[in-house]
Design a protein around this motif. Structure first.
Motif, short mmCIF file in Angstrom:
data_model
loop_
_atom_site.label_atom_id
_atom_site.label_comp_id
_atom_site.label_asym_id
_atom_site.label_seq_id
_atom_site.Cartn_x
_atom_site.Cartn_y
_atom_site.Cartn_z
N MET A 1 41.26 55.84 34.53
CA MET A 1 41.75 54.62 33.87
C MET A 1 42.43 53.69 34.87
O MET A 1 42.30 52.47 34.77
CB MET A 1 42.72 54.99 32.75
CG MET A 1 42.04 55.63 31.56
SD MET A 1 40.74 54.61 30.84
CE MET A 1 41.66 53.24 30.25
N THR A 2 43.14 54.24 35.84
CA THR A 2 43.77 53.40 36.87
C THR A 2 42.70 52.70 37.69
O THR A 2 42.84 51.51 38.01
CB THR A 2 44.67 54.25 37.77
OG1 THR A 2 45.66 54.90 36.96
CG2 THR A 2 45.37 53.41 38.81
N ALA A 3 41.64 53.40 38.04
CA ALA A 3 40.55 52.77 38.78
C ALA A 3 39.90 51.65 37.96
O ALA A 3 39.62 50.57 38.48
CB ALA A 3 39.50 53.81 39.18
N LEU A 4 39.72 51.90 36.67
CA LEU A 4 39.15 50.87 35.80
C LEU A 4 40.08 49.67 35.70
O LEU A 4 39.63 48.52 35.76
CB LEU A 4 38.88 51.45 34.41
CG LEU A 4 38.38 50.46 33.37
CD1 LEU A 4 36.97 50.01 33.71
CD2 LEU A 4 38.44 51.06 31.99
N PHE A 5 41.38 49.91 35.54
CA PHE A 5 42.34 48.81 35.46
C PHE A 5 42.35 47.98 36.74
O PHE A 5 42.49 46.76 36.71
CB PHE A 5 43.75 49.33 35.17
CG PHE A 5 43.96 49.77 33.76
CD1 PHE A 5 43.23 49.22 32.71
CD2 PHE A 5 44.89 50.74 33.47
CE1 PHE A 5 43.44 49.63 31.42
CE2 PHE A 5 45.10 51.16 32.17
CZ PHE A 5 44.37 50.61 31.14
N LEU A 6 42.22 48.64 37.89
CA LEU A 6 42.21 47.90 39.15
C LEU A 6 40.97 47.03 39.28
O LEU A 6 41.03 45.91 39.79
CB LEU A 6 42.33 48.86 40.34
CG LEU A 6 43.71 49.47 40.53
CD1 LEU A 6 43.68 50.52 41.63
CD2 LEU A 6 44.74 48.41 40.83
N VAL A 7 39.83 47.52 38.80
CA VAL A 7 38.62 46.70 38.82
C VAL A 7 38.77 45.50 37.90
O VAL A 7 38.39 44.38 38.25
CB VAL A 7 37.39 47.57 38.43
CG1 VAL A 7 36.17 46.70 38.17
CG2 VAL A 7 37.10 48.57 39.52
N VAL A 8 39.35 45.72 36.72
CA VAL A 8 39.59 44.61 35.79
C VAL A 8 40.59 43.62 36.39
O VAL A 8 40.44 42.41 36.25
CB VAL A 8 40.07 45.14 34.42
CG1 VAL A 8 40.56 44.02 33.53
CG2 VAL A 8 38.96 45.91 33.75
N LEU A 9 41.60 44.12 37.10
CA LEU A 9 42.57 43.26 37.78
C LEU A 9 41.88 42.38 38.81
O LEU A 9 42.12 41.16 38.86
CB LEU A 9 43.65 44.10 38.46
CG LEU A 9 44.51 43.41 39.52
CD1 LEU A 9 45.50 42.46 38.87
CD2 LEU A 9 45.21 44.42 40.39
N LEU A 10 41.02 42.95 39.62
CA LEU A 10 40.32 42.17 40.63
C LEU A 10 39.38 41.14 40.00
O LEU A 10 39.28 40.00 40.48
CB LEU A 10 39.56 43.10 41.57
CG LEU A 10 40.42 43.97 42.48
CD1 LEU A 10 39.57 44.96 43.25
CD2 LEU A 10 41.25 43.12 43.41
N ALA A 11 38.70 41.52 38.93
CA ALA A 11 37.82 40.57 38.25
C ALA A 11 38.62 39.44 37.61
O ALA A 11 38.23 38.27 37.70
CB ALA A 11 36.99 41.29 37.19
N SER A 12 39.74 39.76 37.01
CA SER A 12 40.57 38.74 36.39
C SER A 12 41.15 37.80 37.43
O SER A 12 41.21 36.58 37.22
CB SER A 12 41.70 39.41 35.60
OG SER A 12 42.62 38.46 35.13
N ARG A 13 41.57 38.35 38.55
CA ARG A 13 42.11 37.50 39.63
C ARG A 13 41.02 36.59 40.19
O ARG A 13 41.26 35.44 40.52
CB ARG A 13 42.70 38.34 40.73
CG ARG A 13 43.20 37.52 41.89
CD ARG A 13 44.37 38.14 42.53
NE ARG A 13 44.73 37.42 43.74
CZ ARG A 13 45.72 36.56 43.81
NH1 ARG A 13 46.43 36.32 42.74
NH2 ARG A 13 46.01 35.97 44.93
N GLY A 14 39.80 37.09 40.27
CA GLY A 14 38.70 36.26 40.76
C GLY A 14 38.33 35.15 39.80
O GLY A 14 37.97 34.05 40.22
N LEU A 15 38.43 35.41 38.51
CA LEU A 15 38.07 34.39 37.52
C LEU A 15 39.16 33.36 37.30
O LEU A 15 38.87 32.17 37.17
CB LEU A 15 37.72 35.06 36.19
CG LEU A 15 36.42 35.86 36.16
CD1 LEU A 15 36.28 36.59 34.84
CD2 LEU A 15 35.25 34.97 36.42
N THR A 16 40.42 33.81 37.25
CA THR A 16 41.52 32.89 36.93
C THR A 16 42.26 32.39 38.16
O THR A 16 42.93 31.37 38.08
CB THR A 16 42.53 33.55 35.98
OG1 THR A 16 43.11 34.69 36.62
CG2 THR A 16 41.86 33.96 34.68
N GLY A 17 42.18 33.10 39.25
CA GLY A 17 42.90 32.69 40.46
C GLY A 17 44.36 33.10 40.48
O GLY A 17 45.09 32.76 41.39
#
Length: 113
Positions: free
Chosen positions: A87-103
């Protein structure tokens, strides 16, 4: 021994809750991890804190519950560690995707002005 475990569980849970209330996504992920560690430690402590005890019945000791450690909390904690890592690995991937989309890495997606 019980006092030390209780203080560790309280410190992990308190720190995790404090980090969950922070505005940054990475801090929220760390808070969730700390809370999961606190819950794992609590589940592990429910199996009686015994030192140098056998985990299963066997050997030359009499069949008495005081001579053995409870293996169920140990297996639950082991499973929870594996699931928590995934779950931590999944959350980190979602964090990186969110940072890439929203800045930004704020939880709500907006910088404080």
């Amino acid at each position: 021994m019980e006092l030390i475990i209780s203080l560790a569980i309280g410190a992990l849970a308190g720190s995790g809750i404090w980090l969950l209330l922070r505005p940054r996504t990475f801090q929220v992920i760390l808070g969730l991890s700390l809370i999961s560690y606190a819950v794992n430690l609590f589940i592990f402590a429910t199996g009686r804190l015994s030192i140098d005890q056998l985990p299963i019945i066997g050997g030359d000791r009499p069949i008495d519950i005081h001579h053995y450690a409870d293996p169920l909390p140990q297996s639950l904690v082991l499973t929870a560690i594996v699931i928590g890592f995934a779950m931590t690995a999944l959350f980190l991937v979602v964090l990186l995707a969110s940072r890439g989309l929203t800045g930004t890495d704020h939880v709500d997606g907006r910088e404080v002005e």
